[in-house]
Design an enzyme around this catalytic site. Structure first.
Site, PDB file in Angstrom:
ATOM      1  N   THR A 186     -45.074 -30.681   4.292  1.00 21.59           N
ATOM      2  CA  THR A 186     -44.611 -29.490   3.603  1.00 21.59           C
ATOM      3  C   THR A 186     -45.705 -28.623   3.631  1.00 21.59           C
ATOM      4  OG1 THR A 186     -44.637 -30.300   1.586  1.00 21.59           O
ATOM      5  CG2 THR A 186     -42.408 -30.384   2.585  1.00 21.59           C
ATOM      6  N   GLU A 330     -37.787 -31.403   3.284  1.00 23.67           N
ATOM      7  CA  GLU A 330     -37.524 -32.556   2.648  1.00 23.67           C
ATOM      8  C   GLU A 330     -35.798 -33.175   2.934  1.00 23.67           C
ATOM      9  OE1 GLU A 330     -39.205 -30.218   1.300  1.00 23.67           O
ATOM     10  OE2 GLU A 330     -40.690 -30.797  -0.150  1.00 23.67           O
ATOM     11  N   LYS A 438     -39.624 -12.609 -14.547  1.00 26.15           N
ATOM     12  CA  LYS A 438     -38.857 -12.793 -15.825  1.00 26.15           C
ATOM     13  C   LYS A 438     -39.279 -11.475 -16.789  1.00 26.15           C
ATOM     14  CE  LYS A 438     -39.156 -17.740 -15.486  1.00 26.15           C
ATOM     15  NZ  LYS A 438     -40.041 -18.513 -14.965  1.00 26.15           N
ATOM     16  N   TRP A 443     -33.932 -13.277 -16.350  1.00 33.58           N
ATOM     17  CA  TRP A 443     -34.422 -13.237 -14.966  1.00 33.58           C
ATOM     18  C   TRP A 443     -34.024 -12.385 -14.122  1.00 33.58           C
ATOM     19  CZ3 TRP A 443     -33.968 -19.360 -13.582  1.00 33.58           C
ATOM     20  CH2 TRP A 443     -34.954 -20.110 -14.300  1.00 33.58           C
TER      21      TRP A 443
HETATM   22  P1  AMP Z   1     -39.836 -25.610   4.380  1.00 34.25           P
HETATM   23  O1  AMP Z   1     -39.561 -26.902   3.913  1.00 34.25           O
HETATM   24  O2  AMP Z   1     -41.093 -25.260   4.575  1.00 34.25           O
HETATM   25  O3  AMP Z   1     -38.675 -25.672   5.354  1.00 34.25           O
HETATM   26  O4  AMP Z   1     -39.105 -24.769   3.118  1.00 34.25           O
HETATM   27  C1  AMP Z   1     -37.983 -24.671   2.411  1.00 34.25           C
HETATM   28  C2  AMP Z   1     -37.476 -23.702   1.538  1.00 34.25           C
HETATM   29  O5  AMP Z   1     -37.423 -22.564   2.148  1.00 34.25           O
HETATM   30  C3  AMP Z   1     -36.138 -23.497   0.809  1.00 34.25           C
HETATM   31  O6  AMP Z   1     -36.646 -24.514  -0.424  1.00 34.25           O
HETATM   32  C4  AMP Z   1     -36.054 -22.123   0.396  1.00 34.25           C
HETATM   33  O7  AMP Z   1     -36.748 -21.730  -0.769  1.00 34.25           O
HETATM   34  C5  AMP Z   1     -36.462 -21.569   1.773  1.00 34.25           C
HETATM   35  N1  AMP Z   1     -35.365 -21.172   2.581  1.00 34.25           N
HETATM   36  C6  AMP Z   1     -34.977 -21.964   3.573  1.00 34.25           C
HETATM   37  N2  AMP Z   1     -33.867 -21.332   4.317  1.00 34.25           N
HETATM   38  C7  AMP Z   1     -33.419 -20.472   3.453  1.00 34.25           C
HETATM   39  C8  AMP Z   1     -32.495 -19.503   3.211  1.00 34.25           C
HETATM   40  N3  AMP Z   1     -31.646 -19.445   4.162  1.00 34.25           N
HETATM   41  N4  AMP Z   1     -32.416 -18.502   2.357  1.00 34.25           N
HETATM   42  C9  AMP Z   1     -33.456 -18.463   1.473  1.00 34.25           C
HETATM   43  N5  AMP Z   1     -34.521 -19.226   1.327  1.00 34.25           N
HETATM   44  C10 AMP Z   1     -34.643 -20.338   2.446  1.00 34.25           C
END
Ligand code: AMP
Length: 540
Positions: A186, A330, A438, A443
């Site tokens: 990640t 994850e 905040k 929020w």
């Molecule tokens: P990654 O592991 O790099 O794919 O990032 C995952 C994170 O991307 C998630 O925990 C979200 O915060 C964000 N994310 C993924 N899909 C969406 C979505 N459709 N809308 C908003 N945030 C998203």
């Protein structure tokens, strides 16, 4: 217990490509190659070459459990690595080439990759990385002898020569389905990257789930083009979903600009695609600018970061159903999908739209919960928001090599997202835990503020961040990029918020910039913006 009498057959990645060969052997995989031309072949070819690759790796001394790195675009050789490496029991470790070189070095060394396969584009990068990755025994250029780069890379080998030397008469081993199959780090904005280690079982189950009618809904009549990279969470599973269903697969290589994508969509009659919002912004801008239409595209899946509601409407004007998906590395990555329920069909479009803008309903296999700071479950009323927890057979139970220690909370994985869940089961992300603004103990959702900004016809992209305020702790600031040739003032944008949010949610200020910083995976890099605007003086 009365034990059932079903066969004990492990869920294996090799079975996906074997099935595609047997049942859809003539279906095409079309790739925009790094060398230039469009490359075409079939699932039967992928299967044969993946087995040749497995033999080549065996000859190199690669054993079960070894990690094999890739630095590559979406292309046919990358697909062969997905199947050849995992199929033989080794681990396909996709490395994101857009990360900073220091991070890539860290990741390759941490994973202890024995070989790294790279596309020609990344030869200059590999030249820099190689001296810092002493554990890598060989760097394999994914090309033929004629295109082998002149770069100074120790132990450089040629992909086509390795594969071409083998016969492909290889039997996939019957592995335990819990065998590690893939590794993806990640790209967190803080701390060192951490690896998610997938299994054959989790990957196959995720592919089944991703294929469902309320999810990607991919069949053998579809043509799928994943814009979402194979170097980041397995192209959202599409590299497995397409062979599972016998769909034609179109791989765009490095051509991710609006023009290159549009041309491929049309030439190959793509019906389904998936990617992050920034890619679609560029594609839609190209299509609008040139007065074009999509002749075959029916569905575009948007995820990775929130899909601006305006994008769903624009796609609809072009006859494309735009669905929202949510997930994370994850989670393999899919957790929710924003398709409509039966009850929505008779509703007016605006009512349907309210459901579509949310991140979607849990896919069978993923359970979700929202909790407050003390861990108490919150009501599913679409209003209460709290930390989003998930669990399921394709959700991680801990990072590779135990990094980060115990990460589960009572068996649930804390996503780091803040969300609501409504009575129909639709989840909506209101923020990242670390991005909420905040103000006065309450929020404010930065995502809501961004969505309103980009709904303004003059705004191309916007970020909402909290800036320190002596009385309210934090107040929202909008950092926005104007559309080309569009004019808008700070006051006009602030006025646009009136009536759309509570008065105290209206941002205190707007700054226009030429571009916004993104992470390697296309998300807004808010840490950098917060730093940049730390001392920003808000108007009184
Ligand atoms: P990654 O592991 O790099 O794919 O990032 C995952 C994170 O991307 C998630 O925990 C979200 O915060 C964000 N994310 C993924 N899909 C969406 C979505 N459709 N809308 C908003 N945030 C998203």
């Amino acid at each position: 217990m009365l034990r059932g009498r079903m066969m004990d057959m492990p869920l294996l990645i090799s079975s996906l490509i074997r099935h595609a060969d047997r049942c859809h052997g003539d279906v095409e995989i079309v790739s925009r190659s790094v060398e230039g031309p469009i490359h075409r072949y079939t699932y039967a070819d992928v299967h044969r070459r993946a087995r040749q690759l497995a033999q080549a790796l065996t000859r190199l001394g690669v054993r079960a459990g070894d990690r094999i790195g890739t630095l590559a675009w979406n292309g046919y050789r990358h697909l062969e690595l997905y199947y050849g490496v995992s199929g033989m029991g080794a681990v396909t470790h996709t490395v994101n080439p857009r990360l900073f070189p220091d991070q890539i070095v860290y990741i390759i060394n941490h994973a202890e990759d024995r070989y790294v396969f790279f596309d020609l584009t990344f030869a200059p990068l590999v030249e820099k990385l190689a001296p810092q990755c002493p554990g890598v025994e060989g760097w394999v250029a994914m090309t033929d002898r004629a295109h082998l780069p002149q770069a100074k890379i120790p132990g450089i080998a040629c992909y086509e020569e390795l594969v071409g030397a083998e016969r492909g008469d290889y039997d996939w081993p019957q592995l335990d389905e819990w065998t590690a199959s893939g590794l993806c780090y990640t790209s967190g904005t803080t701390g060192n990257p951490k690896g998610t280690l997938y299994t054959h079982r989790s990957t196959v189950l995720h592919a089944y789930a991703a294929s469902l009618p309320d999810v990607f809904n991919v069949s053998s009549r579809d043509v799928v083009l994943p814009v979402v990279p194979m170097f980041h969470v397995n192209s959202w599973g599409i590299a497995y979903v397409a062979p599972m269903n016998g769909a034609k697969l179109v791989l765009p290589g490095a051509g991710l600009d609006g023009k290159s994508l549009y041309e491929l969509f049309e030439a190959e009659k793509v019906t389904v695609t998936a990617g992050v919002p920034t890619v679609w912004l560029a594609l839609l801008a190209y299509v609008m600018e040139h007065g074009l239409r999509f002749s075959s595209l029916r569905r575009a899946v948007v995820g990775g970061s929130a899909c601006p509601p305006a994008m769903i409407r624009t796609f609809a004007e072009y006859g494309v159903d735009c669905s929202h998906a949510w997930g994370m590395t994850e989670m393999s990555p899919l957790g929710t999908f924003g398709s409509l329920r039966g009850k929505h069909l008779g509703m007016p479009p605006e009512k349907q739209f309210e459901a579509r803008v949310k991140q979607g309903r849990a896919i069978f296999g993923v359970e979700m919960n929202i909790v407050d700071g003390a861990g108490n479950e919150l009501p599913r009323d679409g209003k209460a928001f709290g930390d989003l927890l998930v669990r399921g057979p394709w959700v991680t139970s801990g990072y590779f090599k135990g990094e980060g220690g115990e990460i589960l909370r009572d068996g649930w994985f804390p996503t780091g997202d803040v969300a609501t869940i409504d009575a129909d089961g639709y989840m909506q992300i209101t923020d990242r835990s670390k991005d909420v603004i905040k103000s006065g103990g309450e929020w404010i959702s930065s995502i809501d503020l961004e969505n309103i900004a980009v709904a303004h016809p003059a705004i191309a992209e916007a970020a909402a961040i909290g800036v320190a305020h002596p009385k309210w702790d934090e107040r929202p600031l909008i950092v926005a990029v104007k559309k080309p040739n569009a004019e808008i003032t700070r006051e006009e944008l602030l006025q646009f918020y009136e009536g759309k949010v509570a008065k105290w949610w209206v941002p205190d200020d707007v700054v226009f910039v030429a571009s916004l910083p993104h992470t390697a995976t296309g998300k807004l890099l808010k840490t950098q913006l917060r730093n940049e605007f730390k001392a920003h003086a808000l108007p009184k």
